[in-house]
Design a protein around this motif. Structure first.
Motif, short mmCIF file in Angstrom:
data_model
loop_
_atom_site.label_atom_id
_atom_site.label_comp_id
_atom_site.label_asym_id
_atom_site.label_seq_id
_atom_site.Cartn_x
_atom_site.Cartn_y
_atom_site.Cartn_z
N ALA A 186 34.89 47.64 31.59
CA ALA A 186 33.43 47.64 31.73
C ALA A 186 33.03 48.49 32.94
O ALA A 186 32.15 49.36 32.85
CB ALA A 186 32.90 46.22 31.86
N VAL A 187 33.70 48.26 34.08
CA VAL A 187 33.33 48.98 35.30
C VAL A 187 33.58 50.48 35.10
O VAL A 187 32.70 51.32 35.37
CB VAL A 187 34.14 48.46 36.51
N ARG A 188 34.74 50.81 34.58
CA ARG A 188 35.09 52.22 34.42
C ARG A 188 34.12 52.94 33.48
O ARG A 188 33.61 54.01 33.81
CB ARG A 188 36.53 52.31 33.87
N THR A 189 33.84 52.32 32.35
CA THR A 189 32.98 53.02 31.39
C THR A 189 31.53 53.09 31.89
O THR A 189 30.85 54.08 31.66
CB THR A 189 33.02 52.34 30.01
N LEU A 190 31.09 52.06 32.63
CA LEU A 190 29.72 52.11 33.16
C LEU A 190 29.63 53.18 34.25
O LEU A 190 28.63 53.90 34.34
CB LEU A 190 29.30 50.75 33.71
N SER A 196 21.60 39.10 33.58
CA SER A 196 20.40 38.81 34.36
C SER A 196 19.96 40.04 35.12
O SER A 196 20.76 40.88 35.52
CB SER A 196 20.59 37.60 35.28
N GLN A 197 18.66 40.14 35.25
CA GLN A 197 18.11 41.26 35.99
C GLN A 197 17.11 40.69 36.98
O GLN A 197 16.23 39.92 36.58
CB GLN A 197 17.41 42.24 35.05
N GLY A 198 17.26 41.07 38.23
CA GLY A 198 16.31 40.59 39.23
C GLY A 198 14.97 41.27 38.97
O GLY A 198 14.93 42.36 38.41
N SER A 199 13.86 40.62 39.38
CA SER A 199 12.57 41.24 39.05
C SER A 199 12.34 42.48 39.90
O SER A 199 11.48 43.29 39.62
CB SER A 199 11.43 40.24 39.20
N SER A 200 13.14 42.67 40.97
CA SER A 200 13.03 43.91 41.73
C SER A 200 13.57 45.08 40.91
O SER A 200 13.37 46.23 41.25
CB SER A 200 13.84 43.81 43.02
N GLU A 201 14.27 44.75 39.82
CA GLU A 201 14.86 45.76 38.93
C GLU A 201 15.93 46.59 39.59
O GLU A 201 16.37 47.59 39.05
CB GLU A 201 13.80 46.71 38.35
N ALA A 202 16.37 46.21 40.81
CA ALA A 202 17.38 47.04 41.46
C ALA A 202 18.80 46.70 41.04
O ALA A 202 19.73 47.42 41.37
CB ALA A 202 17.23 46.95 42.98
N THR A 203 18.98 45.59 40.33
CA THR A 203 20.33 45.27 39.85
C THR A 203 20.27 44.67 38.45
O THR A 203 19.29 44.02 38.08
CB THR A 203 21.04 44.21 40.74
N ILE A 204 21.32 44.93 37.69
CA ILE A 204 21.51 44.25 36.41
C ILE A 204 22.92 43.67 36.47
O ILE A 204 23.87 44.39 36.79
CB ILE A 204 21.43 45.21 35.21
N SER A 205 23.05 42.37 36.20
CA SER A 205 24.39 41.77 36.19
C SER A 205 24.75 41.33 34.79
O SER A 205 23.90 40.80 34.06
CB SER A 205 24.44 40.56 37.13
N LEU A 206 26.01 41.54 34.45
CA LEU A 206 26.51 41.15 33.14
C LEU A 206 27.74 40.28 33.31
O LEU A 206 28.54 40.53 34.21
CB LEU A 206 27.02 42.36 32.35
N VAL A 207 27.89 39.29 32.47
CA VAL A 207 29.12 38.52 32.47
C VAL A 207 29.94 38.92 31.25
O VAL A 207 29.43 38.94 30.13
CB VAL A 207 28.83 37.01 32.45
N VAL A 208 31.20 39.26 31.50
CA VAL A 208 32.11 39.63 30.40
C VAL A 208 33.42 38.88 30.60
O VAL A 208 33.67 38.32 31.67
CB VAL A 208 32.37 41.16 30.37
N ALA A 209 34.25 38.86 29.56
CA ALA A 209 35.57 38.23 29.69
C ALA A 209 36.36 38.97 30.79
O ALA A 209 36.20 40.18 30.95
CB ALA A 209 36.33 38.31 28.37
N ARG A 210 37.19 38.23 31.52
CA ARG A 210 37.88 38.85 32.65
C ARG A 210 38.74 40.03 32.22
O ARG A 210 38.84 41.03 32.91
CB ARG A 210 38.73 37.80 33.39
N ARG A 211 39.32 39.92 31.02
CA ARG A 211 40.19 41.03 30.58
C ARG A 211 39.39 42.31 30.30
O ARG A 211 39.95 43.39 30.24
CB ARG A 211 40.98 40.62 29.33
N ASP A 212 38.06 42.18 30.18
CA ASP A 212 37.24 43.36 29.91
C ASP A 212 36.62 43.96 31.17
O ASP A 212 35.96 45.00 31.10
CB ASP A 212 36.08 43.00 28.95
N VAL A 213 36.80 43.28 32.33
CA VAL A 213 36.07 43.70 33.53
C VAL A 213 36.39 45.15 33.90
O VAL A 213 35.48 45.96 34.13
CB VAL A 213 36.37 42.75 34.71
N GLU A 214 37.68 45.49 33.93
CA GLU A 214 38.04 46.84 34.38
C GLU A 214 37.46 47.93 33.46
O GLU A 214 36.90 48.91 33.95
CB GLU A 214 39.56 46.98 34.49
#
Ligand code: ADP
Ligand code: ASP
Ligand code: MG
Length: 464
Positions: free
Chosen positions: A371-375, A351-369
């Motif tokens: 995801a954060v590191r690579t982003l 989801s992306q707020g219409s302010s465009e200041a954030t993008i949120s993604l849902v991923v499997a919990r085992r992928d969270v770390e």
């Protein structure tokens, strides 16, 4: 016919499954797909993790229990039958499994590839045991691994994708002669192999997928999934006491439900069946006479119902990319998804707020770390993104029904029902098919949210 782990939980359940096959084999030719016995796959996951951490004493202790469990089950299924063959197979697998675990512990390394190899043992134990159960009843059964049956995949270990055309061709070539000989091929669910023969898995819960692939390849009349509940229900009966059986469901609805119901069925399982319009029945292995749920391309009952079912996916996390510089700066979303794609991380919701200041993604919990590191590596310090953060305590609630399409006010009812229970909604998305509305809440509040929606749309048994 696919039998889930709980339908094969011990020797008595395995014999029961065999009797069920026997009963229907009088008028039908049947291919059996066997999951690992009970929760053996979870146990293998634990043993692998212990071995990788070097906790070899604990790993060995669990391994020994698993070994004697399989031997005991095999002996109990054999009963007074004198065949030494099954015991030799189980002994051989036990020996191979021991060496695998020792290897992992020695190297302290568990790659996706070696993990698939480790997890393959669950089904490799169960299918010869189930085949023996069938032979005890005088049926001609023969055990196959997914690879023996012809299922070939890519090398995406942990979530391998079948190469459909090759697989279908090989499945027909391997199993049709067996069926013609009046045998009941008894195939391991969940596992397959790459072109060069390395073992892969189709993702957790993948035995459903195996059944659907074999069914599509052989162009069967029906695919039956035997499990421990009467069929697909309006909600997980472990969460909602008055959940009701859905007698008919369309492929489109079932696809949404299985994708978002996670545990009930493998998300891709229905696809091969849907393409060939092969009806899928979900039935209770303890009550084989009941009709269960029929998933088909035809019309479904209860079409007047706006919402048909509500489900929950646990063990997920939210990753949020934010920065005031993101507003009006094109290309950030593209980079986010490209980064996820190149690390093979599946994005379940966006989801992306219409302010465009954030993008949120849902991923499997085992992928969270990861995801954060690579982003962070891909986006920080380049002007638009200031931070990448994660929340790990979350679950998705998915509300599904084809009647939701074009019906106004559904979302309003969903969110006010949830708000009345003081459940805080952290993220929302609606699939453009309009067959589902999904949102994210904390893991602890998930069951409450499911019950609130189940009540709001009167999905339960009518109260007398
Ligand atoms: P199997 O071992 O047969 O593969 P699973 O544990 O994978 O069985 O799936 C069956 C379980 O799924 C049921 O015991 C039930 O608790 C759960 N479940 C979750 N959502 C639903 C639903 N909508 N309808 C029926 N069962 C559900
Ligand atoms: N045994 C595998 C698992 O537990 C596959 C399955 O049961 O469908 O995920
Ligand atoms: Mg399952």
């Amino acid at each position: 016919m696919k039998f889930g782990g709980s339908s094969l939980a011990n020797a008595a359940r395995i014999k029961n499954a065999a009797r069920t096959v026997e009963r229907f084999s009088k008028d039908n030719r049947i291919v059996v797909v066997a999951s690992a016995i009970n929760d053996v796959t979870d146990k293998l996951v634990e043993i692998g993790d212990l071995a990788q951490k070097g906790r070899i004493v604990q790993a060995r202790a669990r391994l020994l229990r698993l070994e004697s469990f399989h031997l005991k089950t095999a002996r109990a299924v054999l009963g007074r039958t004198t065949s030494k063959e099954l015991v030799d197979i189980v002994d051989g697998l036990n020996h191979e499994l021991e060496r695998t675990v020792e290897g992992i512990a020695h190297l302290r390394e568990l790659t996706p590839r070696s993990r698939d190899y480790l997890l393959s043992f669950g089904e490799r134990f169960s299918s010869p045991i189930v085949a023996q159960g069938l032979r005890n009843l005088g049926l001609r059964a023969r055990a196959y691994t997914g690879a023996d049956a012809g299922i070939t995949t890519d090398e995406n270990f942990g979530e391998a994708k079948p190469l459909t055309e090759v697989s279908y061709h090989q499945i027909r070539r391997h199993l049709e002669p067996s069926l013609a000989r009046k045998e009941i091929p008894t195939v391991t669910g969940f596992i397959a192999a790459t072109v060069d023969g390395t073992i892969t898995t189709l993702g957790r819960g993948g035995s459903d997928y195996t059944a659907s692939l074999l069914g599509a390849a052989l162009n069967v009349d029906e695919i039956w999934i035997w499990t421990d509940v009467d069929g697909l229900m309006t909600a997980d009966p472990r969460i909602v006491k008055d959940a009701v059986l859905l007698s008919t469901v369309s492929f489109a609805e079932a696809l949404e439900l299985s994708y978002f119901g996670a545990k009930m069925m493998h998300p891709r399982a229905l696809q091969p069946a849907a393409v060939r319009k092969i009806p899928v029945r979900i039935k209770n292995s303890s009550r084989p006479s009941r009709d269960g749920t029929l998933v088909s391309a035809g019309e479904t009952k209860d079409n007047e119902k706006v919402v048909k079912a509500v489900s929950i996916i646990r063990s997920i996390g939210i990753v949020t990319v934010s920065g005031t510089g993101m507003m009006g700066s094109p290309g950030v979303a593209a980079r986010v998804f490209q980064t996820m794609g190149s690390h093979r991380i599946n994005v379940m919701m966006i989801s992306q707020g219409s302010s465009e200041a954030t993008i949120s993604l849902v991923v499997a919990r085992r992928d969270v770390e990861t995801a954060v590191r690579t982003l962070q590596l891909a986006l920080l310090g380049q002007g638009s993104v200031d931070k990448v953060v994660a929340e790990k305590d979350a679950c998705i609630i998915a509300v599904v029904g084809s009647g939701m399409k074009g019906t106004p006010g559904v979302a309003a009812r969903i969110f006010s029902a949830v708000a009345q229970k003081n459940v805080n909604v952290r993220m929302v998305a609606q699939g453009s098919s309009e067959y589902n509305v999904s949102f994210v809440v904390s893991e602890a509040q998930g069951p409450e949210a499911v019950r609130a929606i189940h009540d709001e749309f009167h999905l339960g048994k009518p109260r007398s």
